[in-house]
Design a protein around this motif. Structure first.
Motif, PDB file in Angstrom:
ATOM      1  N   GLY A  94       0.790  -1.230   0.000  1.00  0.00           N
ATOM      2  CA  GLY A  94       0.000   0.000   0.000  1.00  0.00           C
ATOM      3  C   GLY A  94       0.822   1.279   0.000  1.00  0.00           C
ATOM      4  O   GLY A  94       0.267   2.374   0.080  1.00  0.00           O
ATOM      5  N   ARG A  95       2.154   1.168  -0.113  1.00  0.00           N
ATOM      6  CA  ARG A  95       3.031   2.350  -0.027  1.00  0.00           C
ATOM      7  C   ARG A  95       2.715   3.385  -1.102  1.00  0.00           C
ATOM      8  O   ARG A  95       2.624   4.581  -0.821  1.00  0.00           O
ATOM      9  CB  ARG A  95       4.492   1.916  -0.129  1.00  0.00           C
ATOM     10  CG  ARG A  95       5.467   3.094  -0.107  1.00  0.00           C
ATOM     11  CD  ARG A  95       6.906   2.632  -0.066  1.00  0.00           C
ATOM     12  NE  ARG A  95       7.209   2.149   1.272  1.00  0.00           N
ATOM     13  CZ  ARG A  95       7.940   1.066   1.509  1.00  0.00           C
ATOM     14  NH1 ARG A  95       8.428   0.347   0.518  1.00  0.00           N
ATOM     15  NH2 ARG A  95       8.185   0.708   2.760  1.00  0.00           N
ATOM     16  N   GLU A 101      -1.351   9.919  -1.552  1.00  0.00           N
ATOM     17  CA  GLU A 101      -2.336  10.661  -0.760  1.00  0.00           C
ATOM     18  C   GLU A 101      -1.660  11.683   0.146  1.00  0.00           C
ATOM     19  O   GLU A 101      -2.151  12.798   0.306  1.00  0.00           O
ATOM     20  CB  GLU A 101      -3.178   9.692   0.071  1.00  0.00           C
ATOM     21  CG  GLU A 101      -4.145   8.874  -0.755  1.00  0.00           C
ATOM     22  CD  GLU A 101      -4.861   7.786   0.050  1.00  0.00           C
ATOM     23  OE1 GLU A 101      -4.621   7.663   1.269  1.00  0.00           O
ATOM     24  OE2 GLU A 101      -5.649   7.043  -0.572  1.00  0.00           O
ATOM     25  N   ARG A 102      -0.533  11.308   0.735  1.00  0.00           N
ATOM     26  CA  ARG A 102       0.167  12.204   1.662  1.00  0.00           C
ATOM     27  C   ARG A 102       0.920  13.321   0.944  1.00  0.00           C
ATOM     28  O   ARG A 102       1.055  14.429   1.475  1.00  0.00           O
ATOM     29  CB  ARG A 102       1.138  11.395   2.524  1.00  0.00           C
ATOM     30  CG  ARG A 102       1.848  12.229   3.554  1.00  0.00           C
ATOM     31  CD  ARG A 102       2.699  11.404   4.487  1.00  0.00           C
ATOM     32  NE  ARG A 102       3.450  12.273   5.375  1.00  0.00           N
ATOM     33  CZ  ARG A 102       4.512  11.910   6.068  1.00  0.00           C
ATOM     34  NH1 ARG A 102       4.936  10.653   6.005  1.00  0.00           N
ATOM     35  NH2 ARG A 102       5.144  12.765   6.841  1.00  0.00           N
ATOM     36  N   THR A 120       9.758   2.541  -7.548  1.00  0.00           N
ATOM     37  CA  THR A 120       8.472   2.298  -8.192  1.00  0.00           C
ATOM     38  C   THR A 120       7.839   3.630  -8.568  1.00  0.00           C
ATOM     39  O   THR A 120       8.233   4.681  -8.069  1.00  0.00           O
ATOM     40  CB  THR A 120       7.475   1.536  -7.280  1.00  0.00           C
ATOM     41  OG1 THR A 120       7.258   2.299  -6.093  1.00  0.00           O
ATOM     42  CG2 THR A 120       7.964   0.156  -6.919  1.00  0.00           C
ATOM     43  N   THR A 121       6.853   3.540  -9.429  1.00  0.00           N
ATOM     44  CA  THR A 121       6.061   4.702  -9.781  1.00  0.00           C
ATOM     45  C   THR A 121       4.611   4.381  -9.449  1.00  0.00           C
ATOM     46  O   THR A 121       4.076   3.366  -9.899  1.00  0.00           O
ATOM     47  CB  THR A 121       6.204   5.046 -11.275  1.00  0.00           C
ATOM     48  OG1 THR A 121       7.596   5.290 -11.546  1.00  0.00           O
ATOM     49  CG2 THR A 121       5.405   6.297 -11.631  1.00  0.00           C
ATOM     50  N   ALA A 122       4.005   5.227  -8.639  1.00  0.00           N
ATOM     51  CA  ALA A 122       2.611   5.045  -8.239  1.00  0.00           C
ATOM     52  C   ALA A 122       1.689   5.323  -9.431  1.00  0.00           C
ATOM     53  O   ALA A 122       2.089   6.010 -10.388  1.00  0.00           O
ATOM     54  CB  ALA A 122       2.284   5.982  -7.078  1.00  0.00           C
ATOM     55  N   LEU A 126       3.679   9.505  -9.085  1.00  0.00           N
ATOM     56  CA  LEU A 126       4.701   9.778  -8.068  1.00  0.00           C
ATOM     57  C   LEU A 126       5.769   8.687  -8.122  1.00  0.00           C
ATOM     58  O   LEU A 126       5.466   7.500  -8.007  1.00  0.00           O
ATOM     59  CB  LEU A 126       4.067   9.818  -6.672  1.00  0.00           C
ATOM     60  CG  LEU A 126       5.037   9.993  -5.497  1.00  0.00           C
ATOM     61  CD1 LEU A 126       5.711  11.363  -5.546  1.00  0.00           C
ATOM     62  CD2 LEU A 126       4.301   9.804  -4.170  1.00  0.00           C
ATOM     63  N   ARG A 127       7.010   9.090  -8.289  1.00  0.00           N
ATOM     64  CA  ARG A 127       8.144   8.147  -8.279  1.00  0.00           C
ATOM     65  C   ARG A 127       8.637   8.025  -6.849  1.00  0.00           C
ATOM     66  O   ARG A 127       8.891   9.020  -6.188  1.00  0.00           O
ATOM     67  CB  ARG A 127       9.243   8.673  -9.204  1.00  0.00           C
ATOM     68  CG  ARG A 127      10.456   7.799  -9.357  1.00  0.00           C
ATOM     69  CD  ARG A 127      10.248   6.740 -10.427  1.00  0.00           C
ATOM     70  NE  ARG A 127      11.436   5.969 -10.681  1.00  0.00           N
ATOM     71  CZ  ARG A 127      12.239   6.133 -11.720  1.00  0.00           C
ATOM     72  NH1 ARG A 127      11.972   7.066 -12.628  1.00  0.00           N
ATOM     73  NH2 ARG A 127      13.297   5.365 -11.876  1.00  0.00           N
ATOM     74  N   LEU A 128       8.768   6.796  -6.364  1.00  0.00           N
ATOM     75  CA  LEU A 128       9.239   6.530  -5.004  1.00  0.00           C
ATOM     76  C   LEU A 128      10.600   5.853  -5.075  1.00  0.00           C
ATOM     77  O   LEU A 128      10.750   4.822  -5.739  1.00  0.00           O
ATOM     78  CB  LEU A 128       8.255   5.632  -4.261  1.00  0.00           C
ATOM     79  CG  LEU A 128       6.926   6.292  -3.952  1.00  0.00           C
ATOM     80  CD1 LEU A 128       5.851   5.761  -4.875  1.00  0.00           C
ATOM     81  CD2 LEU A 128       6.553   6.035  -2.519  1.00  0.00           C
ATOM     82  N   LEU A 129      11.581   6.435  -4.376  1.00  0.00           N
ATOM     83  CA  LEU A 129      12.941   5.921  -4.395  1.00  0.00           C
ATOM     84  C   LEU A 129      13.472   5.745  -2.975  1.00  0.00           C
ATOM     85  O   LEU A 129      13.412   6.673  -2.172  1.00  0.00           O
ATOM     86  CB  LEU A 129      13.868   6.877  -5.149  1.00  0.00           C
ATOM     87  CG  LEU A 129      13.540   7.151  -6.610  1.00  0.00           C
ATOM     88  CD1 LEU A 129      14.435   8.264  -7.148  1.00  0.00           C
ATOM     89  CD2 LEU A 129      13.681   5.882  -7.433  1.00  0.00           C
TER      90      LEU A 129
END
Length: 174
Positions: A94-95, A101-102, A120-122, A126-129
């Motif tokens: 769920g990250r 959302e945040r 990953t890319t949501a 949004l790209r999460l690293l």
């Protein structure tokens, strides 16, 4: 714009010094991003001295001195992209949804805490690293950090660097 991403250095608990390869990469970066759990102020001082620009946050293992100098969340526009930095994002499951959302106003979110590299890319873009840790691999096969390039508002050349086994290097080396 060249970026270096690191997190969870945990000095001097997990290692005595930052790896020489990481310190060399700091000198090549336009911006160094540290996603928390420095543990000692000497590491913050070292990166502030060596980095052209430093963007960092405190983590759950950082005491009052570091918390006084670093925010819980940092934001900056870098090369036309909106970056955010935070230490912890919660469980892997769920990250992407939670982070979108945040942080609906970001293009890229750099985080740490797990010591597990993540890229990953949501669904919303949004790209999460998570660069992992350069000093404490935990269950992973290697200690790691990341580099990336921002050109014309595009994040490119995101690369996970595996570090060789630790060899003691003094803070003034490299």
């Amino acid at each position: 714009m060249r970026l270096l991403l690191t997190s969870d250095t945990h000095l001097p608990k997990r290692a005595k010094h930052l790896p020489a390869e990481l310190l060399a990469a700091v000198g090549e970066a336009d911006v160094v991003i540290h996603a928390g759990d420095w543990v000692d102020t000497a590491t913050l001082d070292l990166l502030e001295d060596r980095a052209a620009r430093l963007l960092g946050v405190h983590g759950n293992n950082d005491g009052p001195e570091l918390r006084a100098r670093l925010p819980e969340v940092a934001r900056a526009e870098l090369g036309g992209l909106r970056f955010g930095v935070v230490h912890e994002t919660g469980p892997a499951q769920g990250r992407e949804r939670r982070c979108e959302e945040r942080f609906p106003d970001l293009d890229v979110l750099v985080f740490g805490h797990s010591h597990i590299p993540w890229d990953t890319t949501a669904p919303g873009g949004l790209r999460l690293l998570n660069p992992g840790s350069p000093t404490d691999r935990r269950s992973r096969p290697h200690c790691t950090y990341m580099t990336a390039v921002v050109t014309g508002g595009v994040l490119a050349e995101v690369r996970l660097h595996r570090l060789p086994p630790r060899h003691p290097v003094g803070p003034g080396a490299a």
